[in-house]
Motif scaffolding. Structure first.
Motif, short mmCIF file in Angstrom:
data_model
loop_
_atom_site.label_atom_id
_atom_site.label_comp_id
_atom_site.label_asym_id
_atom_site.label_seq_id
_atom_site.Cartn_x
_atom_site.Cartn_y
_atom_site.Cartn_z
N THR A 228 31.09 97.43 64.71
CA THR A 228 32.31 97.21 65.48
C THR A 228 33.52 97.77 64.75
N SER A 229 34.61 97.91 65.47
CA SER A 229 35.85 98.34 64.83
C SER A 229 36.56 97.18 64.16
N TYR A 230 36.28 95.95 64.59
CA TYR A 230 37.00 94.80 64.05
C TYR A 230 36.30 94.15 62.85
N GLN A 231 35.04 94.38 62.62
CA GLN A 231 34.30 94.04 61.40
C GLN A 231 34.34 92.57 61.00
N TYR A 232 34.15 91.67 61.94
CA TYR A 232 33.96 90.26 61.58
C TYR A 232 32.98 89.63 62.55
N GLY A 233 32.28 88.61 62.08
CA GLY A 233 31.27 87.94 62.89
C GLY A 233 29.89 88.51 62.66
N THR B 147 40.89 75.50 64.41
CA THR B 147 41.71 74.64 65.25
C THR B 147 40.92 74.19 66.46
N GLY B 148 40.75 72.90 66.65
CA GLY B 148 40.19 72.31 67.86
C GLY B 148 38.82 72.77 68.28
N LYS B 149 37.96 71.82 68.68
CA LYS B 149 36.64 72.14 69.18
C LYS B 149 36.70 72.59 70.63
N MET B 150 35.77 73.49 70.99
CA MET B 150 35.66 73.95 72.38
C MET B 150 34.20 74.18 72.70
N GLU B 151 33.86 74.15 73.97
CA GLU B 151 32.51 74.47 74.43
C GLU B 151 32.58 75.69 75.32
N ILE B 152 31.75 76.69 75.01
CA ILE B 152 31.73 77.94 75.77
C ILE B 152 30.28 78.30 76.05
N THR B 153 30.00 78.68 77.29
CA THR B 153 28.65 79.07 77.68
C THR B 153 28.58 80.59 77.82
N GLY B 154 27.50 81.16 77.31
CA GLY B 154 27.29 82.60 77.41
C GLY B 154 26.00 82.99 76.74
N THR B 155 25.78 84.29 76.60
CA THR B 155 24.57 84.83 76.00
C THR B 155 24.87 85.30 74.58
N ILE B 156 24.05 84.85 73.64
CA ILE B 156 24.22 85.25 72.24
C ILE B 156 23.51 86.58 72.01
N ASN C 171 30.10 86.21 78.16
CA ASN C 171 29.96 85.63 79.49
C ASN C 171 30.73 86.50 80.47
N GLU C 172 30.83 86.08 81.71
CA GLU C 172 31.48 86.91 82.74
C GLU C 172 32.95 87.14 82.47
N GLU C 173 33.58 86.23 81.73
CA GLU C 173 35.02 86.32 81.50
C GLU C 173 35.40 87.14 80.27
N THR C 174 34.69 86.96 79.17
CA THR C 174 35.08 87.60 77.92
C THR C 174 33.93 87.55 76.92
N PHE C 175 34.20 87.97 75.68
CA PHE C 175 33.22 87.81 74.63
C PHE C 175 33.91 87.34 73.35
N TYR C 176 33.13 86.72 72.49
CA TYR C 176 33.63 86.14 71.25
C TYR C 176 32.78 86.61 70.09
N ALA C 177 33.39 86.77 68.92
CA ALA C 177 32.65 87.01 67.69
C ALA C 177 32.29 85.64 67.12
N ASP D 21 42.67 93.79 64.90
CA ASP D 21 42.24 95.15 65.24
C ASP D 21 41.69 95.26 66.66
N GLY D 22 42.27 94.51 67.59
CA GLY D 22 41.83 94.59 68.98
C GLY D 22 40.51 93.91 69.25
N GLY D 23 40.03 93.14 68.30
CA GLY D 23 38.75 92.46 68.45
C GLY D 23 38.87 91.16 69.23
N PRO D 24 37.75 90.45 69.35
CA PRO D 24 37.71 89.20 70.10
C PRO D 24 38.14 88.01 69.23
N ASP D 25 38.29 86.84 69.87
CA ASP D 25 38.49 85.60 69.13
C ASP D 25 37.27 85.39 68.24
N TYR D 26 37.48 84.76 67.10
CA TYR D 26 36.42 84.52 66.12
C TYR D 26 36.14 83.03 66.09
#
Length: 100
Positions: free
Chosen positions: A41-46, A26-35, A52-58, A87-92
């Protein structure tokens, strides 16, 4: 009668496979951070994470080799994959392109 049943069974199969896609986005987004490389992991995807300073993404990508950008700050153009987080993981995110 068998022809009619086969027709409806084929139509139902076509409809089911056309509407069931586990990587719907759903929908494009631009996010800056360190890869970073995804570890155990416990969530097992990605395959990688973007932090970044705010959060992390898989992350996963079918078009960009994310290993080429390890430990570098980049901006990703991505789409959120529906059905996540689990499972409490990040956005994918499905990474479409990278900007340095």
């Amino acid at each position: 009668m068998k022809i009619l049943l086969n027709f409806f069974a084929g139509f139902a199969l076509f409809f089911f496979t056309a509407t069931c896609n586990d990587t719907t986005t759903t929908g494009k987004m631009e996010i800056t951070g360190t890869i970073e490389q995804q570890g155990i992991t416990s969530y097992q995807y990605g395959t990688h994470t973007l932090t970044n300073e705010e959060t992390f993404y898989a992350l996963k990508s079918e078009t960009v080799n994310l290993d080429d950008y390890l430990d570098r700050e980049v901006t990703v153009v991505a789409e959120k994959i529906e059905g996540y987080p689990v499972d409490g993981g990040p956005d994918y995110l499905l990474v479409l392109e990278l900007k340095e």
